[in-house]
Design a protein around this motif. Structure first.
Motif, PDB file in Angstrom:
ATOM      1  N   UNK A  16     -15.367 -31.388 -17.394  1.00 31.65           N
ATOM      2  CA  UNK A  16     -14.452 -31.518 -18.522  1.00 31.65           C
ATOM      3  C   UNK A  16     -14.704 -30.345 -19.457  1.00 31.65           C
ATOM      4  N   UNK A  17     -13.669 -29.845 -20.088  1.00 36.15           N
ATOM      5  CA  UNK A  17     -13.848 -28.785 -21.068  1.00 36.15           C
ATOM      6  C   UNK A  17     -13.346 -29.239 -22.427  1.00 36.15           C
ATOM      7  N   UNK A  18     -14.213 -29.169 -23.399  1.00 34.09           N
ATOM      8  CA  UNK A  18     -13.849 -29.493 -24.766  1.00 34.09           C
ATOM      9  C   UNK A  18     -13.542 -28.209 -25.532  1.00 34.09           C
ATOM     10  N   UNK A  19     -12.673 -28.332 -26.529  1.00 34.13           N
ATOM     11  CA  UNK A  19     -12.332 -27.205 -27.383  1.00 34.13           C
ATOM     12  C   UNK A  19     -12.612 -27.562 -28.830  1.00 34.13           C
ATOM     13  N   UNK A  20     -12.915 -26.560 -29.599  1.00 32.03           N
ATOM     14  CA  UNK A  20     -13.165 -26.733 -31.028  1.00 32.03           C
ATOM     15  C   UNK A  20     -12.397 -25.631 -31.740  1.00 32.03           C
ATOM     16  N   UNK A  21     -11.477 -26.006 -32.611  1.00 31.53           N
ATOM     17  CA  UNK A  21     -10.654 -25.012 -33.289  1.00 31.53           C
ATOM     18  C   UNK A  21     -10.513 -25.354 -34.761  1.00 31.53           C
ATOM     19  N   UNK A  22     -10.284 -24.331 -35.540  1.00 30.98           N
ATOM     20  CA  UNK A  22     -10.048 -24.501 -36.971  1.00 30.98           C
ATOM     21  C   UNK A  22      -8.867 -23.623 -37.341  1.00 30.98           C
ATOM     22  N   UNK A  23      -7.665 -24.147 -37.237  1.00 36.66           N
ATOM     23  CA  UNK A  23      -6.459 -23.338 -37.334  1.00 36.66           C
ATOM     24  C   UNK A  23      -6.317 -22.524 -38.621  1.00 36.66           C
ATOM     25  N   UNK A  24      -6.701 -23.065 -39.755  1.00 35.66           N
ATOM     26  CA  UNK A  24      -6.448 -22.372 -41.011  1.00 35.66           C
ATOM     27  C   UNK A  24      -7.630 -21.580 -41.531  1.00 35.66           C
ATOM     28  N   UNK A  25      -8.667 -21.513 -40.758  1.00 40.64           N
ATOM     29  CA  UNK A  25      -9.860 -20.833 -41.235  1.00 40.64           C
ATOM     30  C   UNK A  25     -10.600 -20.242 -40.060  1.00 40.64           C
ATOM     31  N   UNK A  52     -21.064 -14.051 -32.125  1.00 41.15           N
ATOM     32  CA  UNK A  52     -20.320 -13.177 -31.215  1.00 41.15           C
ATOM     33  C   UNK A  52     -20.432 -13.603 -29.763  1.00 41.15           C
ATOM     34  N   UNK A  53     -21.015 -14.767 -29.544  1.00 44.94           N
ATOM     35  CA  UNK A  53     -21.172 -15.241 -28.171  1.00 44.94           C
ATOM     36  C   UNK A  53     -22.303 -14.599 -27.413  1.00 44.94           C
ATOM     37  N   UNK A  66     -24.060 -27.675 -18.851  1.00 40.16           N
ATOM     38  CA  UNK A  66     -23.094 -27.386 -19.906  1.00 40.16           C
ATOM     39  C   UNK A  66     -23.159 -25.910 -20.272  1.00 40.16           C
ATOM     40  N   UNK A  67     -22.027 -25.369 -20.690  1.00 35.56           N
ATOM     41  CA  UNK A  67     -21.983 -23.977 -21.128  1.00 35.56           C
ATOM     42  C   UNK A  67     -21.002 -23.841 -22.284  1.00 35.56           C
ATOM     43  N   UNK A  68     -21.424 -23.122 -23.308  1.00 35.24           N
ATOM     44  CA  UNK A  68     -20.585 -22.894 -24.484  1.00 35.24           C
ATOM     45  C   UNK A  68     -20.089 -21.458 -24.454  1.00 35.24           C
ATOM     46  N   UNK A  69     -18.830 -21.299 -24.776  1.00 36.92           N
ATOM     47  CA  UNK A  69     -18.240 -19.966 -24.900  1.00 36.92           C
ATOM     48  C   UNK A  69     -17.324 -19.956 -26.117  1.00 36.92           C
ATOM     49  N   UNK A  70     -16.896 -18.780 -26.504  1.00 35.38           N
ATOM     50  CA  UNK A  70     -16.000 -18.701 -27.653  1.00 35.38           C
ATOM     51  C   UNK A  70     -15.025 -17.557 -27.503  1.00 35.38           C
ATOM     52  N   UNK A  71     -13.873 -17.745 -28.130  1.00 39.83           N
ATOM     53  CA  UNK A  71     -12.830 -16.725 -28.182  1.00 39.83           C
ATOM     54  C   UNK A  71     -12.507 -16.544 -29.656  1.00 39.83           C
ATOM     55  N   UNK A  72     -13.109 -15.557 -30.275  1.00 45.04           N
ATOM     56  CA  UNK A  72     -12.927 -15.370 -31.714  1.00 45.04           C
ATOM     57  C   UNK A  72     -11.508 -14.975 -32.080  1.00 45.04           C
ATOM     58  N   UNK A  73     -10.802 -14.373 -31.175  1.00 42.86           N
ATOM     59  CA  UNK A  73      -9.411 -14.017 -31.452  1.00 42.86           C
ATOM     60  C   UNK A  73      -8.560 -15.272 -31.632  1.00 42.86           C
ATOM     61  N   UNK A  78     -15.532 -23.332 -26.893  1.00 43.94           N
ATOM     62  CA  UNK A  78     -15.388 -24.251 -25.774  1.00 43.94           C
ATOM     63  C   UNK A  78     -16.742 -24.807 -25.339  1.00 43.94           C
ATOM     64  N   UNK A  79     -16.712 -26.027 -24.873  1.00 45.43           N
ATOM     65  CA  UNK A  79     -17.890 -26.625 -24.246  1.00 45.43           C
ATOM     66  C   UNK A  79     -17.480 -27.051 -22.841  1.00 45.43           C
ATOM     67  N   UNK A  80     -17.933 -26.291 -21.852  1.00 49.25           N
ATOM     68  CA  UNK A  80     -17.650 -26.609 -20.460  1.00 49.25           C
ATOM     69  C   UNK A  80     -18.748 -27.529 -19.943  1.00 49.25           C
TER      70      UNK A  80
END
Length: 122
Positions: A16-25, A52-53, A66-73, A78-80
């Motif tokens: 399962x892959x979880x996502x974490x986002x903060x749209x306005x910040x 910066x990952x 488990x593995x965490x990654x990020x897309x700063x753009x 993400x939590x895989x």
């Protein structure tokens, strides 16, 4: 508002892959951590990724699965999760760290999102 998503019901051994986002910040300058609270237990640290990952660390219970990654753009982390076990069943939370390099303690985090439920069936 910080929001974790992607939870659901999965069989043991699944992924399962979880996502974490903060749209306005943006949190591109901060570490982001993942925590979880299993039924009847206290919230516990799962893992953290640096701003910066470039570095990450994990609890022993999830290391190698488990593995965490990020897309700063996209201001998304993400939590895989792989090889899931019934004991991984919990509400999962993401949190923005107070600094660029996070830690395993809850007081190292400034913003907490609403959690997402992961249920692993045997």
């Amino acid at each position: 508002q910080l929001q974790a998503s992607g939870g659901g019901l999965v069989q043991a051994g699944g992924s399962l892959r979880l996502s974490c986002a903060q749209p306005r910040r943006t949190f591109t300058n901060n570490a982001v951590g993942w925590f979880r609270r299993a039924p009847g237990k206290e919230r516990e640290f799962v893992g953290v990724i640096s701003w910066n990952g470039g570095s990450s660390s994990y609890a022993d219970s999830v290391k190698g699965r488990f593995a965490i990654s990020r897309d700063n753009a996209k201001s998304t982390v993400y939590l895989q999760m792989s090889s899931l076990k019934p004991e991984d069943t919990a509400v999962y939370y993401c949190a923005v760290g107070r600094s660029a390099y996070g830690a395993s303690t809850e007081d190292s985090y400034r913003y907490w999102g609403k959690g997402t439920l992961v249920t692993v069936s045997s």
